[in-house]
Design a protein around this motif. Sequence first.
Motif, PDB file in Angstrom:
ATOM      1  N   PHE A 193       0.835  -1.201   0.000  1.00 27.42           N
ATOM      2  CA  PHE A 193       0.000   0.000   0.000  1.00 27.42           C
ATOM      3  C   PHE A 193       0.873   1.255   0.000  1.00 27.42           C
ATOM      4  O   PHE A 193       2.001   1.235   0.505  1.00 27.42           O
ATOM      5  CB  PHE A 193      -0.921   0.002   1.214  1.00 27.42           C
ATOM      6  CG  PHE A 193      -1.979  -1.068   1.148  1.00 27.42           C
ATOM      7  CD1 PHE A 193      -3.086  -0.910   0.327  1.00 27.42           C
ATOM      8  CD2 PHE A 193      -1.872  -2.232   1.894  1.00 27.42           C
ATOM      9  CE1 PHE A 193      -4.069  -1.876   0.251  1.00 27.42           C
ATOM     10  CE2 PHE A 193      -2.836  -3.206   1.824  1.00 27.42           C
ATOM     11  CZ  PHE A 193      -3.940  -3.032   0.995  1.00 27.42           C
ATOM     12  N   PRO A 194       0.374   2.374  -0.542  1.00 29.07           N
ATOM     13  CA  PRO A 194       1.186   3.596  -0.628  1.00 29.07           C
ATOM     14  C   PRO A 194       1.648   4.152   0.714  1.00 29.07           C
ATOM     15  O   PRO A 194       2.654   4.838   0.779  1.00 29.07           O
ATOM     16  CB  PRO A 194       0.254   4.596  -1.312  1.00 29.07           C
ATOM     17  CG  PRO A 194      -0.729   3.777  -2.044  1.00 29.07           C
ATOM     18  CD  PRO A 194      -0.883   2.502  -1.259  1.00 29.07           C
ATOM     19  N   TYR A 195       0.967   3.862   1.789  1.00 27.43           N
ATOM     20  CA  TYR A 195       1.353   4.418   3.084  1.00 27.43           C
ATOM     21  C   TYR A 195       2.346   3.522   3.826  1.00 27.43           C
ATOM     22  O   TYR A 195       2.770   3.848   4.929  1.00 27.43           O
ATOM     23  CB  TYR A 195       0.111   4.653   3.954  1.00 27.43           C
ATOM     24  CG  TYR A 195      -0.772   3.444   4.115  1.00 27.43           C
ATOM     25  CD1 TYR A 195      -0.483   2.464   5.047  1.00 27.43           C
ATOM     26  CD2 TYR A 195      -1.891   3.269   3.323  1.00 27.43           C
ATOM     27  CE1 TYR A 195      -1.273   1.356   5.184  1.00 27.43           C
ATOM     28  CE2 TYR A 195      -2.698   2.165   3.452  1.00 27.43           C
ATOM     29  CZ  TYR A 195      -2.386   1.211   4.396  1.00 27.43           C
ATOM     30  OH  TYR A 195      -3.180   0.110   4.528  1.00 27.43           O
ATOM     31  N   GLN A 196       2.752   2.409   3.247  1.00 28.32           N
ATOM     32  CA  GLN A 196       3.697   1.508   3.903  1.00 28.32           C
ATOM     33  C   GLN A 196       5.138   1.897   3.577  1.00 28.32           C
ATOM     34  O   GLN A 196       5.408   2.575   2.592  1.00 28.32           O
ATOM     35  CB  GLN A 196       3.449   0.064   3.456  1.00 28.32           C
ATOM     36  CG  GLN A 196       2.145  -0.491   3.982  1.00 28.32           C
ATOM     37  CD  GLN A 196       1.880  -1.890   3.465  1.00 28.32           C
ATOM     38  OE1 GLN A 196       2.251  -2.208   2.345  1.00 28.32           O
ATOM     39  NE2 GLN A 196       1.234  -2.704   4.280  1.00 28.32           N
ATOM     40  N   ASP A 197       6.059   1.423   4.408  1.00 26.55           N
ATOM     41  CA  ASP A 197       7.479   1.733   4.222  1.00 26.55           C
ATOM     42  C   ASP A 197       8.040   1.083   2.965  1.00 26.55           C
ATOM     43  O   ASP A 197       8.976   1.595   2.357  1.00 26.55           O
ATOM     44  CB  ASP A 197       8.284   1.265   5.441  1.00 26.55           C
ATOM     45  CG  ASP A 197       7.918   2.054   6.694  1.00 26.55           C
ATOM     46  OD1 ASP A 197       7.439   3.198   6.548  1.00 26.55           O
ATOM     47  OD2 ASP A 197       8.088   1.515   7.801  1.00 26.55           O
ATOM     48  N   GLU A 198       7.479  -0.059   2.568  1.00 30.62           N
ATOM     49  CA  GLU A 198       7.987  -0.785   1.402  1.00 30.62           C
ATOM     50  C   GLU A 198       7.648  -0.094   0.088  1.00 30.62           C
ATOM     51  O   GLU A 198       8.198  -0.438  -0.948  1.00 30.62           O
ATOM     52  CB  GLU A 198       7.402  -2.207   1.381  1.00 30.62           C
ATOM     53  CG  GLU A 198       7.792  -3.022   2.583  1.00 30.62           C
ATOM     54  CD  GLU A 198       6.585  -3.699   3.203  1.00 30.62           C
ATOM     55  OE1 GLU A 198       5.473  -3.542   2.672  1.00 30.62           O
ATOM     56  OE2 GLU A 198       6.758  -4.360   4.229  1.00 30.62           O
ATOM     57  N   TYR A 199       6.745   0.870   0.115  1.00 31.64           N
ATOM     58  CA  TYR A 199       6.307   1.557  -1.101  1.00 31.64           C
ATOM     59  C   TYR A 199       7.444   2.444  -1.618  1.00 31.64           C
ATOM     60  O   TYR A 199       8.007   3.240  -0.886  1.00 31.64           O
ATOM     61  CB  TYR A 199       5.066   2.400  -0.797  1.00 31.64           C
ATOM     62  CG  TYR A 199       4.474   3.085  -1.997  1.00 31.64           C
ATOM     63  CD1 TYR A 199       3.833   2.358  -2.979  1.00 31.64           C
ATOM     64  CD2 TYR A 199       4.553   4.468  -2.138  1.00 31.64           C
ATOM     65  CE1 TYR A 199       3.276   2.973  -4.078  1.00 31.64           C
ATOM     66  CE2 TYR A 199       4.005   5.098  -3.230  1.00 31.64           C
ATOM     67  CZ  TYR A 199       3.365   4.353  -4.199  1.00 31.64           C
ATOM     68  OH  TYR A 199       2.816   4.963  -5.290  1.00 31.64           O
ATOM     69  N   LYS A 200       7.792   2.288  -2.903  1.00 31.84           N
ATOM     70  CA  LYS A 200       8.922   3.026  -3.459  1.00 31.84           C
ATOM     71  C   LYS A 200       8.523   3.926  -4.629  1.00 31.84           C
ATOM     72  O   LYS A 200       9.362   4.369  -5.376  1.00 31.84           O
ATOM     73  CB  LYS A 200       9.978   2.036  -3.933  1.00 31.84           C
ATOM     74  CG  LYS A 200      10.429   1.084  -2.846  1.00 31.84           C
ATOM     75  CD  LYS A 200      11.901   1.020  -2.755  1.00 31.84           C
ATOM     76  CE  LYS A 200      12.455   0.092  -1.738  1.00 31.84           C
ATOM     77  NZ  LYS A 200      11.732  -0.266  -0.594  1.00 31.84           N
ATOM     78  N   GLY A 201       7.258   4.163  -4.826  1.00 33.89           N
ATOM     79  CA  GLY A 201       6.814   5.013  -5.917  1.00 33.89           C
ATOM     80  C   GLY A 201       5.865   4.275  -6.838  1.00 33.89           C
ATOM     81  O   GLY A 201       5.654   3.072  -6.731  1.00 33.89           O
TER      82      GLY A 201
ATOM     83  N   ASN B  97       3.641  -3.720  -7.128  1.00 30.24           N
ATOM     84  CA  ASN B  97       2.516  -3.553  -6.201  1.00 30.24           C
ATOM     85  C   ASN B  97       2.375  -4.714  -5.239  1.00 30.24           C
ATOM     86  O   ASN B  97       1.620  -4.622  -4.269  1.00 30.24           O
ATOM     87  CB  ASN B  97       1.213  -3.396  -6.984  1.00 30.24           C
ATOM     88  CG  ASN B  97       1.175  -2.124  -7.778  1.00 30.24           C
ATOM     89  OD1 ASN B  97       1.782  -1.141  -7.391  1.00 30.24           O
ATOM     90  ND2 ASN B  97       0.482  -2.141  -8.897  1.00 30.24           N
ATOM     91  N   TRP B  98       3.045  -5.832  -5.518  1.00 30.91           N
ATOM     92  CA  TRP B  98       2.911  -7.026  -4.703  1.00 30.91           C
ATOM     93  C   TRP B  98       4.290  -7.476  -4.223  1.00 30.91           C
ATOM     94  O   TRP B  98       5.273  -7.322  -4.916  1.00 30.91           O
ATOM     95  CB  TRP B  98       2.250  -8.154  -5.498  1.00 30.91           C
ATOM     96  CG  TRP B  98       0.868  -7.798  -5.920  1.00 30.91           C
ATOM     97  CD1 TRP B  98       0.505  -7.205  -7.090  1.00 30.91           C
ATOM     98  CD2 TRP B  98      -0.326  -7.965  -5.184  1.00 30.91           C
ATOM     99  NE1 TRP B  98      -0.844  -7.012  -7.131  1.00 30.91           N
ATOM    100  CE2 TRP B  98      -1.388  -7.470  -5.969  1.00 30.91           C
ATOM    101  CE3 TRP B  98      -0.630  -8.494  -3.937  1.00 30.91           C
ATOM    102  CZ2 TRP B  98      -2.705  -7.485  -5.549  1.00 30.91           C
ATOM    103  CZ3 TRP B  98      -1.953  -8.515  -3.512  1.00 30.91           C
ATOM    104  CH2 TRP B  98      -2.968  -8.019  -4.309  1.00 30.91           C
ATOM    105  N   LYS B  99       4.325  -8.060  -3.025  1.00 29.17           N
ATOM    106  CA  LYS B  99       5.571  -8.524  -2.436  1.00 29.17           C
ATOM    107  C   LYS B  99       5.385  -9.975  -2.001  1.00 29.17           C
ATOM    108  O   LYS B  99       4.331 -10.346  -1.505  1.00 29.17           O
ATOM    109  CB  LYS B  99       5.918  -7.652  -1.235  1.00 29.17           C
ATOM    110  CG  LYS B  99       7.263  -7.957  -0.642  1.00 29.17           C
ATOM    111  CD  LYS B  99       7.565  -6.996   0.482  1.00 29.17           C
ATOM    112  CE  LYS B  99       8.930  -7.322   1.077  1.00 29.17           C
ATOM    113  NZ  LYS B  99       9.187  -6.508   2.242  1.00 29.17           N
TER     114      LYS B  99
END
Length: 138
Positions: free
Chosen positions: A85-93, A98-100
């Motif tokens: 999700f965009p508000y998570q730390d894993e989000y890079k742009g 979109n999936w991990k």
Amino acid sequence: MLVYSTKVVIPAEVEIPSLRIIHEAELSDAEWIRSRYEQLALIDGKGMNVVYHGQLYQNRMFRAFNKRVKPRQFAPRQLVLKKIFPYQDEYKGKFSPNWKGPYIVHRVLTGGVLILAEMDGEIWPKPINLDAVKRYYA
């Protein structure tokens, strides 16, 4: 008063008589109490009718929505991907994945909640909602 030679009556007083209207109509106390009780019973009946129709509407909308919902079942030891999700730390742009994952389903809890584990067996401390995962096909 000047035009009609009578005092002004508010439209609400016609529906729900005030003391002045009762006095002008020369109703006895018993008649007034009976008419008032009938009006209150009518209001209660209309209120119950509104609640009943609201419940019917909600049930129709619930059935119409659930008609298209496809239930997803997960089982332990199944592989899944987790949404980023965009508000998570894993989000890079916006150009990043979109999936991990993949992750292993460790436990399936009630209410659509999963406990995930890493591929090396480390169990995540936080549960995750079913909406945030999808099945992984190796």
